[in-house]
Design an enzyme around this catalytic site. Structure first.
Site, mmCIF file in Angstrom:
data_model
loop_
_atom_site.group_PDB
_atom_site.id
_atom_site.type_symbol
_atom_site.label_atom_id
_atom_site.label_comp_id
_atom_site.label_asym_id
_atom_site.label_seq_id
_atom_site.Cartn_x
_atom_site.Cartn_y
_atom_site.Cartn_z
ATOM 1 N N GLN A 182 16.897 53.753 59.459
ATOM 2 C CA GLN A 182 16.735 54.873 58.521
ATOM 3 C C GLN A 182 15.899 54.446 57.323
ATOM 4 O OE1 GLN A 182 17.501 57.967 58.875
ATOM 5 N NE2 GLN A 182 19.177 58.116 60.356
ATOM 6 N N TYR B 34 22.767 57.256 71.015
ATOM 7 C CA TYR B 34 21.542 57.060 70.222
ATOM 8 C C TYR B 34 21.852 56.096 69.075
ATOM 9 C CZ TYR B 34 20.776 61.486 72.625
ATOM 10 O OH TYR B 34 20.711 62.474 73.573
ATOM 11 N N GLU C 198 21.685 53.161 73.686
ATOM 12 C CA GLU C 198 20.381 53.253 73.023
ATOM 13 C C GLU C 198 19.294 52.881 74.028
ATOM 14 O OE1 GLU C 198 18.746 53.831 69.957
ATOM 15 O OE2 GLU C 198 17.005 53.013 71.026
ATOM 16 N N ASP D 221 23.349 61.082 67.396
ATOM 17 C CA ASP D 221 22.303 61.025 66.365
ATOM 18 C C ASP D 221 20.953 60.985 67.074
ATOM 19 O OD1 ASP D 221 20.766 60.600 64.113
ATOM 20 O OD2 ASP D 221 21.542 58.609 63.675
ATOM 21 N N CYS E 168 18.299 65.334 62.744
ATOM 22 C CA CYS E 168 17.102 65.280 61.898
ATOM 23 C C CYS E 168 16.200 66.471 62.182
ATOM 24 C CB CYS E 168 16.357 63.962 62.099
ATOM 25 S SG CYS E 168 15.835 63.682 63.799
HETATM 26 N N1 SAH Z 1 22.021 56.010 64.911
HETATM 27 C C1 SAH Z 1 20.905 55.138 64.631
HETATM 28 C C2 SAH Z 1 19.611 55.560 65.321
HETATM 29 C C3 SAH Z 1 19.244 57.013 65.219
HETATM 30 S S1 SAH Z 1 17.571 57.397 65.609
HETATM 31 C C4 SAH Z 1 20.687 55.015 63.137
HETATM 32 O O1 SAH Z 1 21.170 55.840 62.365
HETATM 33 O O2 SAH Z 1 20.025 54.070 62.726
HETATM 34 C C5 SAH Z 1 17.637 57.867 67.261
HETATM 35 C C6 SAH Z 1 17.677 56.715 68.231
HETATM 36 O O3 SAH Z 1 17.736 57.274 69.552
HETATM 37 C C7 SAH Z 1 16.466 55.794 68.222
HETATM 38 O O4 SAH Z 1 16.913 54.472 68.072
HETATM 39 C C8 SAH Z 1 15.810 56.008 69.599
HETATM 40 O O5 SAH Z 1 15.236 54.832 70.117
HETATM 41 C C9 SAH Z 1 16.987 56.459 70.440
HETATM 42 N N2 SAH Z 1 16.721 57.290 71.641
HETATM 43 C C10 SAH Z 1 15.747 58.200 71.839
HETATM 44 N N3 SAH Z 1 15.913 58.839 73.007
HETATM 45 C C11 SAH Z 1 17.037 58.321 73.584
HETATM 46 C C12 SAH Z 1 17.747 58.576 74.801
HETATM 47 N N4 SAH Z 1 17.334 59.498 75.674
HETATM 48 N N5 SAH Z 1 18.867 57.872 75.027
HETATM 49 C C13 SAH Z 1 19.311 56.926 74.158
HETATM 50 N N6 SAH Z 1 18.676 56.655 72.999
HETATM 51 C C14 SAH Z 1 17.557 57.332 72.713
#
Ligand code: SAH
Length: 453
Positions: A286, A315, A336, A384, A411
């Site tokens: 973030q 995620y 992830e 997320d 987001c």
């Molecule tokens: N919760 C974490 C990351 C949120 S951002 C934080 O707050 O830091 C969203 C994340 O989802 C990213 O790391 C991205 O790489 C991941 N992502 C995107 N598509 C995805 C999918 N289909 N399955 C799992 N993760 C995914």
């Protein structure tokens, strides 16, 4: 036959602004036909010049403001509105917070959702907050130049003060740019797909004060590599990591898949809510550290953890939410898609002595089906997702797993509204949505919603 529009290209007319789009453009209606005008605000009267007309809507340029809104911030640098850096900077901050709340309300209304939206939680100092910069480098007047693109273009506007970035990052970008100039390294040329340096990426730990610098290059053959590393280290002793990232494709994507360490660590260190994190260059982190703590605290509170729960963090990135929740739960499962991020997440669990978390590399929608087959007794499902929201398969798996509580960090309110609508079909209900302003001066909207069955 071409349908007639109430205004034509190059026409000048006086309009009244009625609304603000999600992209921060003022909207005027001429016989019901919407005209979008940059740098105008609701309630303002303006003389505008029509740039372009489509069947359903058109675009115009502001010529002169005849009446200004009390919410207008005067004396702003127009570069920041022209570039994508700060498209809302001309709107007073309290009005920006209301704008974001209102945007979510409108999207909920469109989906027929009746969920109250709380006032947006904002920052005391809504500038200089970004802990990460990805600054394009282009060759201008025969030298490497840093700045930002004009909106909807690839034209670089040279800039030194990026306004919403940590000023220490702005200073670091100048140091690196000057070293590129000193050793005659060229900036990238998109048209010819030539030149060496495409971007300078800088991350700075808000609490650690460490910095990571990544040069995104079109070739591993970087002349004067050692001189540049020495130059960075001499000017910026707080830099704890210097890396190269290779991106030799014709693409708008900033980072390539391969990274090489030049000096220091292959990760940046920072803290969030008392946990320490290692962050690799390809991992998501973030960008607004103070507001991230506000956001995560809202998510943790919404999850209502007592120490007995099994939690899925879908995620999960580098595990920031997973580790924060693990302290208040029995077991946390993270998933992830980016392998580097999962590597970071596992290291981060060890680094903080947290043993009740497990991380999986893969698509969240696939992992959900796996957990569904294993009949994992999930108490809280934390999601997320990126801007596109939850995949259809993911939502279908929720309908089978049926966790009593789902916490949605979003987001993008458009996909949030769409996904909540779909989840309502499984009996989920949200009592409220809490927006948290992660991106002041911009139109991005982040929020937390708890859903229960
Ligand atoms: N919760 C974490 C990351 C949120 S951002 C934080 O707050 O830091 C969203 C994340 O989802 C990213 O790391 C991205 O790489 C991941 N992502 C995107 N598509 C995805 C999918 N289909 N399955 C799992 N993760 C995914």
């Amino acid at each position: 036959m071409v349908a007639k529009t109430p205004v034509v290209k190059n026409q000048e007319l006086e309009v009244e602004i009625e609304d603000l789009t999600y992209q921060g453009m003022g909207v005027a209606k001429i016989d019901g036909y919407p005209l979008f005008i940059e740098d105008t605000l609701p309630g303002e009267k303006a003389l505008v010049h029509v740039l372009k007309t489509e069947k359903q809507y058109g675009f115009a340029k502001l010529k002169k403001l005849e009446q200004t809104s009390p919410d207008r911030v005067l004396a702003v640098d127009h570069t920041y509105t022209q570039t994508g850096i700060a498209p809302l900077q001309h709107l007073a901050y309290p009005a920006q917070l209301k704008f974001k709340q209102h945007q979510i309300q409108e999207l909920f209304k469109k989906q027929g959702l009746h969920i109250p939206v709380r006032p947006t939680l904002g920052m005391d100092n809504p500038t200089g907050y970004r802990n990460k910069a990805q600054i394009p480098v282009r060759q201008i007047n025969g030298q490497a130049t840093t700045g930002f693109f004009k909106r909807r273009s690839h034209e670089l506007v040279p800039l030194e003060d990026f306004y919403i970035q940590d000023p220490k990052i702005d200073a670091a970008v100048i140091v690196v740019r000057d070293l590129l100039r000193k050793y005659h390294l060229t900036g990238y040329d998109e048209q010819a797909n030539s030149g060496l340096v495409r971007h300078i990426m800088v991350r700075r730990g808000y609490y650690s004060k460490d910095m990571m610098i990544v040069l995104v290059v079109t070739s591993w053959a970087v002349p004067h590599q050692d001189d540049i590393v020495a130059g960075i280290q001499a000017a910026l002793p707080e830099v704890s990591s210097i890396m190269l990232n290779l991106n030799d494709k014709r693409t708008n994507v900033i980072l390539g898949k391969k990274t090489r360490l030049l000096a220091g660590h292959s990760y940046l260190t920072d803290q969030l809510l008392g946990n320490t994190f290692h962050i690799s260059p390809l991992s998501f982190y973030q960008v607004n550290p103070l507001q991230t703590e506000v956001l995560y605290s809202q998510a943790i509170e919404a999850a209502g953890l007592t120490g007995k729960e099994t939690v899925i963090d879908a995620y999960s990135g580098i595990g920031t939410i997973s580790l924060a929740m693990a302290k208040h739960a029995k077991q946390v499962y993270g998933v992830e898609i980016v392998p580097e991020a999962v590597g970071d997440a596992r290291d981060n669990a060890k680094l903080n002595g947290i043993t009740n978390v497990t991380f999986t590399v893969g698509k969240a929608e696939d992992a959900m089906q796996q957990w569904q087959q294993e009949e994992l007794p999930v108490d809280v499902l934390m999601v997320d997702p990126p801007r596109k929201g939850l995949a259809k398969e993911f939502i279908a798996a929720v309908g089978v797993l049926l966790p009593p509580k789902l916490v949605y960090v979003s987001c993008n309110p458009a996909t949030l509204a769409r996904d909540i609508k779909a989840l309502e079909a499984f009996g989920y209900h949200a009592a409220q949505t809490q927006p948290v302003d992660m991106f002041p001066q911009t139109t991005s909207i982040e929020s937390v919603t708890a859903l229960t069955r």
